[in-house]
Design a protein around this motif. Structure first.
Motif, PDB file in Angstrom:
ATOM      1  N   ARG A 170       0.833  -1.213   0.000  1.00 27.73           N
ATOM      2  CA  ARG A 170       0.000   0.000   0.000  1.00 27.73           C
ATOM      3  C   ARG A 170       0.864   1.258   0.000  1.00 27.73           C
ATOM      4  O   ARG A 170       0.571   2.212  -0.721  1.00 27.73           O
ATOM      5  CB  ARG A 170      -0.928  -0.016   1.225  1.00 27.73           C
ATOM      6  CG  ARG A 170      -1.831   1.209   1.349  1.00 27.73           C
ATOM      7  CD  ARG A 170      -2.905   1.286   0.273  1.00 27.73           C
ATOM      8  NE  ARG A 170      -2.451   1.955  -0.930  1.00 27.73           N
ATOM      9  CZ  ARG A 170      -3.197   2.150  -2.016  1.00 27.73           C
ATOM     10  NH1 ARG A 170      -4.447   1.733  -2.067  1.00 27.73           N
ATOM     11  NH2 ARG A 170      -2.719   2.751  -3.072  1.00 27.73           N
ATOM     12  N   SER A 195      -7.713  -5.748  -5.036  1.00 29.77           N
ATOM     13  CA  SER A 195      -8.020  -7.037  -4.406  1.00 29.77           C
ATOM     14  C   SER A 195      -8.397  -8.001  -5.520  1.00 29.77           C
ATOM     15  O   SER A 195      -9.400  -7.803  -6.205  1.00 29.77           O
ATOM     16  CB  SER A 195      -9.193  -6.904  -3.435  1.00 29.77           C
ATOM     17  OG  SER A 195      -8.802  -6.266  -2.262  1.00 29.77           O
ATOM     18  N   HIS A 244      -9.220  -4.942   2.315  1.00 27.50           N
ATOM     19  CA  HIS A 244      -9.772  -3.616   2.617  1.00 27.50           C
ATOM     20  C   HIS A 244      -9.974  -3.374   4.109  1.00 27.50           C
ATOM     21  O   HIS A 244     -10.179  -2.233   4.512  1.00 27.50           O
ATOM     22  CB  HIS A 244     -11.083  -3.384   1.848  1.00 27.50           C
ATOM     23  CG  HIS A 244     -12.215  -4.220   2.330  1.00 27.50           C
ATOM     24  ND1 HIS A 244     -12.411  -5.516   1.912  1.00 27.50           N
ATOM     25  CD2 HIS A 244     -13.199  -3.961   3.229  1.00 27.50           C
ATOM     26  CE1 HIS A 244     -13.480  -6.016   2.507  1.00 27.50           C
ATOM     27  NE2 HIS A 244     -13.971  -5.085   3.314  1.00 27.50           N
ATOM     28  N   GLN A 245      -9.893  -4.408   4.945  1.00 26.88           N
ATOM     29  CA  GLN A 245      -9.980  -4.201   6.383  1.00 26.88           C
ATOM     30  C   GLN A 245      -8.617  -3.865   6.989  1.00 26.88           C
ATOM     31  O   GLN A 245      -8.520  -3.575   8.179  1.00 26.88           O
ATOM     32  CB  GLN A 245     -10.584  -5.426   7.074  1.00 26.88           C
ATOM     33  CG  GLN A 245     -12.060  -5.574   6.789  1.00 26.88           C
ATOM     34  CD  GLN A 245     -12.705  -6.693   7.576  1.00 26.88           C
ATOM     35  OE1 GLN A 245     -12.071  -7.377   8.370  1.00 26.88           O
ATOM     36  NE2 GLN A 245     -13.997  -6.884   7.365  1.00 26.88           N
ATOM     37  N   ALA A 264      -6.330   0.695   2.429  1.00 29.88           N
ATOM     38  CA  ALA A 264      -7.248   1.203   1.404  1.00 29.88           C
ATOM     39  C   ALA A 264      -7.035   0.415   0.112  1.00 29.88           C
ATOM     40  O   ALA A 264      -5.897   0.196  -0.305  1.00 29.88           O
ATOM     41  CB  ALA A 264      -7.000   2.686   1.163  1.00 29.88           C
ATOM     42  N   VAL A 265      -8.128  -0.018  -0.490  1.00 28.16           N
ATOM     43  CA  VAL A 265      -8.089  -0.769  -1.743  1.00 28.16           C
ATOM     44  C   VAL A 265      -8.798   0.063  -2.808  1.00 28.16           C
ATOM     45  O   VAL A 265      -9.853   0.640  -2.552  1.00 28.16           O
ATOM     46  CB  VAL A 265      -8.766  -2.151  -1.567  1.00 28.16           C
ATOM     47  CG1 VAL A 265      -8.920  -2.855  -2.887  1.00 28.16           C
ATOM     48  CG2 VAL A 265      -7.969  -3.002  -0.583  1.00 28.16           C
ATOM     49  N   PHE A 288     -11.661  -3.875  -6.940  1.00 29.13           N
ATOM     50  CA  PHE A 288     -11.955  -5.247  -6.520  1.00 29.13           C
ATOM     51  C   PHE A 288     -12.275  -6.096  -7.740  1.00 29.13           C
ATOM     52  O   PHE A 288     -13.056  -5.673  -8.591  1.00 29.13           O
ATOM     53  CB  PHE A 288     -13.156  -5.266  -5.565  1.00 29.13           C
ATOM     54  CG  PHE A 288     -12.939  -4.466  -4.308  1.00 29.13           C
ATOM     55  CD1 PHE A 288     -12.460  -5.082  -3.166  1.00 29.13           C
ATOM     56  CD2 PHE A 288     -13.209  -3.110  -4.267  1.00 29.13           C
ATOM     57  CE1 PHE A 288     -12.252  -4.355  -1.998  1.00 29.13           C
ATOM     58  CE2 PHE A 288     -13.012  -2.374  -3.110  1.00 29.13           C
ATOM     59  CZ  PHE A 288     -12.530  -2.998  -1.971  1.00 29.13           C
TER      60      PHE A 288
END
Length: 183
Positions: free
Chosen positions: A78, A86, A141-142, A145-146, A149
Motif C-alpha cells: 500500500r 483485491s 480492505h480491512q 485502502a483498496v 476489486f
C-alpha cells in the motif's frame, strides 16, 4: 487497449490463498503479450525480487491477510503502490481462508500440530519457521485502502482482463453485473 506512452510498473502478490488467481492471470493467454508491451513486471511469483519495490503503479493482490508476514507485505504494498487491487474472493472477502476465524489461534494450532498428524515446531524454531498467525483472517480492505476489486474464486481471465485493461488505460475498474459475482 491502447498502450501507455511509458510502461507502467505492475506487481502481483500472493498472501494467504491457493494461487488460483495467479493461475487465472496466466489464463489470459495471448493477451499476456499485450500486457507485457504495456507494463514492466516488477514483483510477483514470476519475478526474482526479494523485496516489494517502490514506485509500483498497479498491484494485484491475491489472498487474505492471515499472519504477520502477510500484514507486513500488504502494508508495504500500500505504501509503495499507486493502485492496489483485491484479486479474488480471498482478497475481497476472506473467503475460504477466513474459515479459520471460527477457531482461536491456540485451538487451531493445537488441533493441527498436537492432536493432528503433524508436530509443532518447538522453542525458538517455531518463530523462525512459521510467521505468527493473526487473531483473525482479514480481507485486504480491512487492513489498507483498496482501489479496485476483482471478485471470483478464482476470477476468470475475462474478468481480470476487463479490470486490468481499464487500469492500463488509466480508467476506473467497471465490471459488468455478471463479473461482480463471487465464487
Amino acid at each position: 487497449m491502447s498502450i501507455p506512452a511509458s510502461k507502467l510498473r505492475l506487481a502481483t502478490a500472493w498472501l494467504a490463498g491457493c494461487s488460483g488467481c495467479h493461475m487465472s492471470f496466466l489464463d489470459l493467454g495471448e493477451r499476456l503479450v499485450e500486457i507485457a508491451s504495456a507494463v514492466e513486471l516488477v514483483y510477483g511469483p514470476l519475478v526474482d525480487a526479494k523485496e516489494f519495490p517502490a514506485g509500483v503503479d498497479i498491484a494485484l493482490i491475491e489472498g487474505a491477510v492471515a499472519n504477520v508476514d502477510n500484514l507486513e507485505l500488504l502494508q508495504q504494498i500500500r505504501e509503495r503502490s499507486r493502485i492496489v487491487v483485491s484479486l479474488g474472493d480471498c482478497a475481497v472477502t476472506g473467503n475460504v481462508t477466513s474459515l479459520r476465524n471460527f477457531f482461536s489461534v491456540d485451538d487451531l494450532l493445537t488441533a493441527v500440530y498436537h492432536a493432528g498428524p503433524g508436530s509443532a515446531p518447538q522453542g525458538t524454531v517455531a518463530g523462525q519457521e512459521l510467521p505468527a498467525l493473526l487473531p483473525r483472517v482479514l480481507p485486504l480492505h480491512q487492513v489498507v485502502a483498496v482501489d479496485a476489486f476483482i471478485p471470483g474464486c478464482p476470477p476468470d481471465a475475462e474478468r481480470i482482463w476487463t479490470a486490468l485493461a481499464a487500469l492500463l488505460r488509466g480508467e476506473p475498474v467497471q465490471l459488468s453485473a455478471a463479473q461482480r459475482t463471487f465464487g
